[in-house]
Design a protein around this motif. Structure first.
Motif, PDB file in Angstrom:
ATOM      1  N   ASP A 198     115.390   1.972  48.643  1.00 18.16           N
ATOM      2  CA  ASP A 198     115.429   1.242  47.387  1.00 18.16           C
ATOM      3  C   ASP A 198     114.009   0.930  46.900  1.00 18.16           C
ATOM      4  O   ASP A 198     113.731  -0.163  46.425  1.00 18.16           O
ATOM      5  CB  ASP A 198     116.217  -0.063  47.558  1.00 18.16           C
ATOM      6  CG  ASP A 198     116.582  -0.694  46.216  1.00 18.16           C
ATOM      7  OD1 ASP A 198     116.587   0.045  45.198  1.00 18.16           O
ATOM      8  OD2 ASP A 198     116.840  -1.904  46.165  1.00 18.16           O
ATOM      9  N   PHE A 199     113.129   1.909  47.022  1.00 21.13           N
ATOM     10  CA  PHE A 199     111.740   1.740  46.616  1.00 21.13           C
ATOM     11  C   PHE A 199     111.651   1.659  45.084  1.00 21.13           C
ATOM     12  O   PHE A 199     112.347   2.386  44.375  1.00 21.13           O
ATOM     13  CB  PHE A 199     110.915   2.922  47.115  1.00 21.13           C
ATOM     14  CG  PHE A 199     109.464   2.894  46.704  1.00 21.13           C
ATOM     15  CD1 PHE A 199     108.546   2.216  47.470  1.00 21.13           C
ATOM     16  CD2 PHE A 199     109.044   3.541  45.553  1.00 21.13           C
ATOM     17  CE1 PHE A 199     107.205   2.181  47.102  1.00 21.13           C
ATOM     18  CE2 PHE A 199     107.709   3.511  45.187  1.00 21.13           C
ATOM     19  CZ  PHE A 199     106.790   2.825  45.948  1.00 21.13           C
ATOM     20  N   PRO A 200     110.767   0.801  44.518  1.00 16.99           N
ATOM     21  CA  PRO A 200     109.870  -0.144  45.192  1.00 16.99           C
ATOM     22  C   PRO A 200     110.426  -1.563  45.235  1.00 16.99           C
ATOM     23  O   PRO A 200     109.732  -2.466  45.676  1.00 16.99           O
ATOM     24  CB  PRO A 200     108.633  -0.088  44.306  1.00 16.99           C
ATOM     25  CG  PRO A 200     109.181   0.087  42.936  1.00 16.99           C
ATOM     26  CD  PRO A 200     110.413   0.945  43.087  1.00 16.99           C
ATOM     27  N   LEU A 201     111.666  -1.760  44.749  1.00 17.84           N
ATOM     28  CA  LEU A 201     112.196  -3.113  44.623  1.00 17.84           C
ATOM     29  C   LEU A 201     112.357  -3.794  45.977  1.00 17.84           C
ATOM     30  O   LEU A 201     112.237  -5.015  46.087  1.00 17.84           O
ATOM     31  CB  LEU A 201     113.542  -3.079  43.891  1.00 17.84           C
ATOM     32  CG  LEU A 201     113.500  -2.498  42.470  1.00 17.84           C
ATOM     33  CD1 LEU A 201     114.887  -2.486  41.848  1.00 17.84           C
ATOM     34  CD2 LEU A 201     112.531  -3.306  41.595  1.00 17.84           C
ATOM     35  N   SER A 202     112.636  -3.016  47.021  1.00 17.48           N
ATOM     36  CA  SER A 202     112.846  -3.608  48.336  1.00 17.48           C
ATOM     37  C   SER A 202     111.574  -3.742  49.140  1.00 17.48           C
ATOM     38  O   SER A 202     111.589  -4.264  50.253  1.00 17.48           O
ATOM     39  CB  SER A 202     113.846  -2.745  49.132  1.00 17.48           C
ATOM     40  OG  SER A 202     113.340  -1.430  49.287  1.00 17.48           O
ATOM     41  N   LEU A 203     110.463  -3.267  48.583  1.00 19.00           N
ATOM     42  CA  LEU A 203     109.201  -3.347  49.322  1.00 19.00           C
ATOM     43  C   LEU A 203     108.782  -4.801  49.428  1.00 19.00           C
ATOM     44  O   LEU A 203     108.666  -5.493  48.410  1.00 19.00           O
ATOM     45  CB  LEU A 203     108.106  -2.548  48.620  1.00 19.00           C
ATOM     46  CG  LEU A 203     106.822  -2.277  49.403  1.00 19.00           C
ATOM     47  CD1 LEU A 203     107.138  -1.464  50.659  1.00 19.00           C
ATOM     48  CD2 LEU A 203     105.811  -1.550  48.543  1.00 19.00           C
ATOM     49  N   PRO A 204     108.536  -5.310  50.627  1.00 13.68           N
ATOM     50  CA  PRO A 204     108.187  -6.731  50.759  1.00 13.68           C
ATOM     51  C   PRO A 204     106.852  -7.035  50.097  1.00 13.68           C
ATOM     52  O   PRO A 204     105.915  -6.248  50.153  1.00 13.68           O
ATOM     53  CB  PRO A 204     108.113  -6.941  52.272  1.00 13.68           C
ATOM     54  CG  PRO A 204     107.886  -5.582  52.843  1.00 13.68           C
ATOM     55  CD  PRO A 204     108.574  -4.618  51.914  1.00 13.68           C
ATOM     56  N   GLY A 205     106.787  -8.220  49.452  1.00 15.74           N
ATOM     57  CA  GLY A 205     105.562  -8.626  48.775  1.00 15.74           C
ATOM     58  C   GLY A 205     104.593  -9.269  49.722  1.00 15.74           C
ATOM     59  O   GLY A 205     104.875  -9.540  50.859  1.00 15.74           O
ATOM     60  N   GLN A 229     100.923  -5.465  47.681  1.00 15.84           N
ATOM     61  CA  GLN A 229     101.296  -6.840  48.033  1.00 15.84           C
ATOM     62  C   GLN A 229     100.599  -7.846  47.128  1.00 15.84           C
ATOM     63  O   GLN A 229     101.212  -8.801  46.641  1.00 15.84           O
ATOM     64  CB  GLN A 229     100.951  -7.100  49.498  1.00 15.84           C
ATOM     65  CG  GLN A 229     101.392  -8.454  50.018  1.00 15.84           C
ATOM     66  CD  GLN A 229     101.012  -8.653  51.469  1.00 15.84           C
ATOM     67  OE1 GLN A 229      99.871  -8.400  51.860  1.00 15.84           O
ATOM     68  NE2 GLN A 229     101.953  -9.103  52.285  1.00 15.84           N
ATOM     69  N   ARG A 230      99.315  -7.613  46.845  1.00 15.67           N
ATOM     70  CA  ARG A 230      98.584  -8.511  45.942  1.00 15.67           C
ATOM     71  C   ARG A 230      99.131  -8.437  44.526  1.00 15.67           C
ATOM     72  O   ARG A 230      99.239  -9.460  43.838  1.00 15.67           O
ATOM     73  CB  ARG A 230      97.094  -8.161  45.969  1.00 15.67           C
ATOM     74  CG  ARG A 230      96.407  -8.470  47.286  1.00 15.67           C
ATOM     75  CD  ARG A 230      94.899  -8.310  47.180  1.00 15.67           C
ATOM     76  NE  ARG A 230      94.508  -6.924  47.013  1.00 15.67           N
ATOM     77  CZ  ARG A 230      94.164  -6.123  48.008  1.00 15.67           C
ATOM     78  NH1 ARG A 230      94.193  -6.575  49.261  1.00 15.67           N
ATOM     79  NH2 ARG A 230      93.801  -4.879  47.786  1.00 15.67           N
ATOM     80  N   LEU A 231      99.487  -7.225  44.076  1.00 16.54           N
ATOM     81  CA  LEU A 231     100.035  -7.070  42.733  1.00 16.54           C
ATOM     82  C   LEU A 231     101.354  -7.821  42.589  1.00 16.54           C
ATOM     83  O   LEU A 231     101.591  -8.507  41.600  1.00 16.54           O
ATOM     84  CB  LEU A 231     100.257  -5.586  42.429  1.00 16.54           C
ATOM     85  CG  LEU A 231      99.029  -4.723  42.180  1.00 16.54           C
ATOM     86  CD1 LEU A 231      99.446  -3.277  41.948  1.00 16.54           C
ATOM     87  CD2 LEU A 231      98.249  -5.234  40.981  1.00 16.54           C
ATOM     88  N   ALA A 232     102.215  -7.665  43.585  1.00 18.47           N
ATOM     89  CA  ALA A 232     103.527  -8.297  43.519  1.00 18.47           C
ATOM     90  C   ALA A 232     103.423  -9.817  43.469  1.00 18.47           C
ATOM     91  O   ALA A 232     104.266 -10.486  42.848  1.00 18.47           O
ATOM     92  CB  ALA A 232     104.373  -7.863  44.718  1.00 18.47           C
ATOM     93  N   LEU A 233     102.399 -10.356  44.093  1.00 12.45           N
ATOM     94  CA  LEU A 233     102.256 -11.809  44.164  1.00 12.45           C
ATOM     95  C   LEU A 233     101.489 -12.398  42.990  1.00 12.45           C
ATOM     96  O   LEU A 233     101.737 -13.539  42.594  1.00 12.45           O
ATOM     97  CB  LEU A 233     101.559 -12.204  45.474  1.00 12.45           C
ATOM     98  CG  LEU A 233     102.328 -11.909  46.766  1.00 12.45           C
ATOM     99  CD1 LEU A 233     101.464 -12.227  47.976  1.00 12.45           C
ATOM    100  CD2 LEU A 233     103.624 -12.700  46.810  1.00 12.45           C
ATOM    101  N   THR A 234     100.560 -11.639  42.411  1.00 10.88           N
ATOM    102  CA  THR A 234      99.645 -12.240  41.430  1.00 10.88           C
ATOM    103  C   THR A 234      99.612 -11.563  40.065  1.00 10.88           C
ATOM    104  O   THR A 234      99.148 -12.167  39.110  1.00 10.88           O
ATOM    105  CB  THR A 234      98.205 -12.232  41.989  1.00 10.88           C
ATOM    106  OG1 THR A 234      97.783 -10.873  42.210  1.00 10.88           O
ATOM    107  CG2 THR A 234      98.131 -12.987  43.310  1.00 10.88           C
TER     108      THR A 234
END
Length: 317
Positions: free
Chosen positions: A310-317, A262-267
């Motif tokens: 649809d991993f990892p594109l659908s994984l919520p950030g 989650q941190r990676l996807a956001l920052t």
């Protein structure tokens, strides 16, 4: 000044401890990072080995050449800001994870024949930096080959040192609510033990055992277990975690990886791109490990089923 009675005003420069010193350094460092990243991108030095493995060819020699050129650019940008890099052992060091054609021979030449010294050119003459097999960064070990046992043992030792003065007066004091004691353990010990755990790749049997034993040992500090009668009240990992309302060591590790993503996807989108490239090109990767965590969470009903499809594109950030 300490011991004085007058207000001293500085007119040039700063000293360590001045509040303005940290601010000025942060400004200079931010400008340095921006300029260095732009120069590295212009010269094509940000094309990493993982992406090359996924989309083209990569060699160990190319890794070393790119590192030498990158060191030269970094050195020049430091000098432009009146900053002198320190290349002494323990200050500035390089950890190579050499892969591709010629990796064994190059590793032998670099670490043995050259004495672990990597030369590079600058406008002020040649410099050299030390190459090491492991580097201590933010309290964790960065190794040239995937291995986490040393990192696990070090963090567990640091966690026990952090809570040792509090075990008897706080953590084992039954007059203090368990919720409060558990919060103290989590903030002081478990946070210390798990500083780098989310970045670990697939653990070996010995590494997983060390992690689980260390976690349970930390959890036992919340109570007084009768282990002298031959019939302990908390005989195993499950009993300990249930008694104190803590997740199992493996579940805690899965949770940390999901939070880290989650941190990676956001920052850190650039790092996320590297992980995706590794996921596409390697049988075992960090994202393949995370996919197992997602399937586990979906099985428990903590995530909807389409996230795994649809991993990892659908994984919520």
């Amino acid at each position: 000044m300490r011991g004085g009675h007058q207000l001293i005003q500085t007119f040039a420069g700063t000293r360590p401890g001045d509040s303005i010193a940290d601010i000025l350094f942060a400004l200079v460092q931010a400008d340095f990072m921006k300029a260095t990243r732009e120069r590295l991108r212009t010269e094509g030095l940000l094309d990493d080995a993982i992406s090359q493995l996924a989309y083209g060819e990569a060699s160990a020699e190319a890794q070393v050449v790119k590192t030498q050129r990158s060191l030269s650019l970094v050195h020049e940008e430091f000098l432009r800001r009146a900053m002198l890099p320190n290349y002494a052992p323990g200050k500035t060091e390089v950890v190579f994870s050499l892969r591709g054609a010629g990796a064994p021979a190059l590793r032998q030449r670099l670490l043995v024949r050259n004495g672990g010294l990597l030369p590079f050119c600058t406008s002020k003459g040649d410099q050299q930096v030390h190459c090491v097999r492991h580097y201590l960064h933010l309290g964790g070990y960065v190794l040239d080959r995937p291995a986490h046992l040393m990192d696990i043992l070090r963090h567990m030792s640091m966690a026990h040192s952090a809570i040792k003065p509090l075990c008897r007066p706080v953590l084992r004091d039954g007059r203090i609510p368990l919720k409060v004691r558990r919060m103290c353990l989590t903030s002081l010990a478990l946070s210390c033990a798990s500083t780098t755990c989310a970045t670990w790749s697939h653990l070996t049997g010995a590494e997983e055992q060390a992690w689980c034993r260390g976690f349970v040992r930390l959890a036992r500090t919340l109570g007084r277990d009768d282990r002298w009668t031959g019939r302990p009240s908390l005989p195993d990992e499950k009993a300990v975690c249930c008694a104190f309302g803590l997740p199992s060591p493996r579940a805690y590790l899965r949770q940390q990886r999901l939070l880290h993503f989650q941190r990676l996807a956001l920052t850190q989108p650039a790092l996320l791109d590297l992980l995706l490239a590794e996921f596409r090109s390697a049988e075992q990767s960090w994202l393949s490990l995370l996919r197992g965590d997602v399937l586990w969470a979906v099985g428990l009903g903590m995530m909807p089923a389409h996230v795994a499809a649809d991993f990892p594109l659908s994984l919520p950030g």
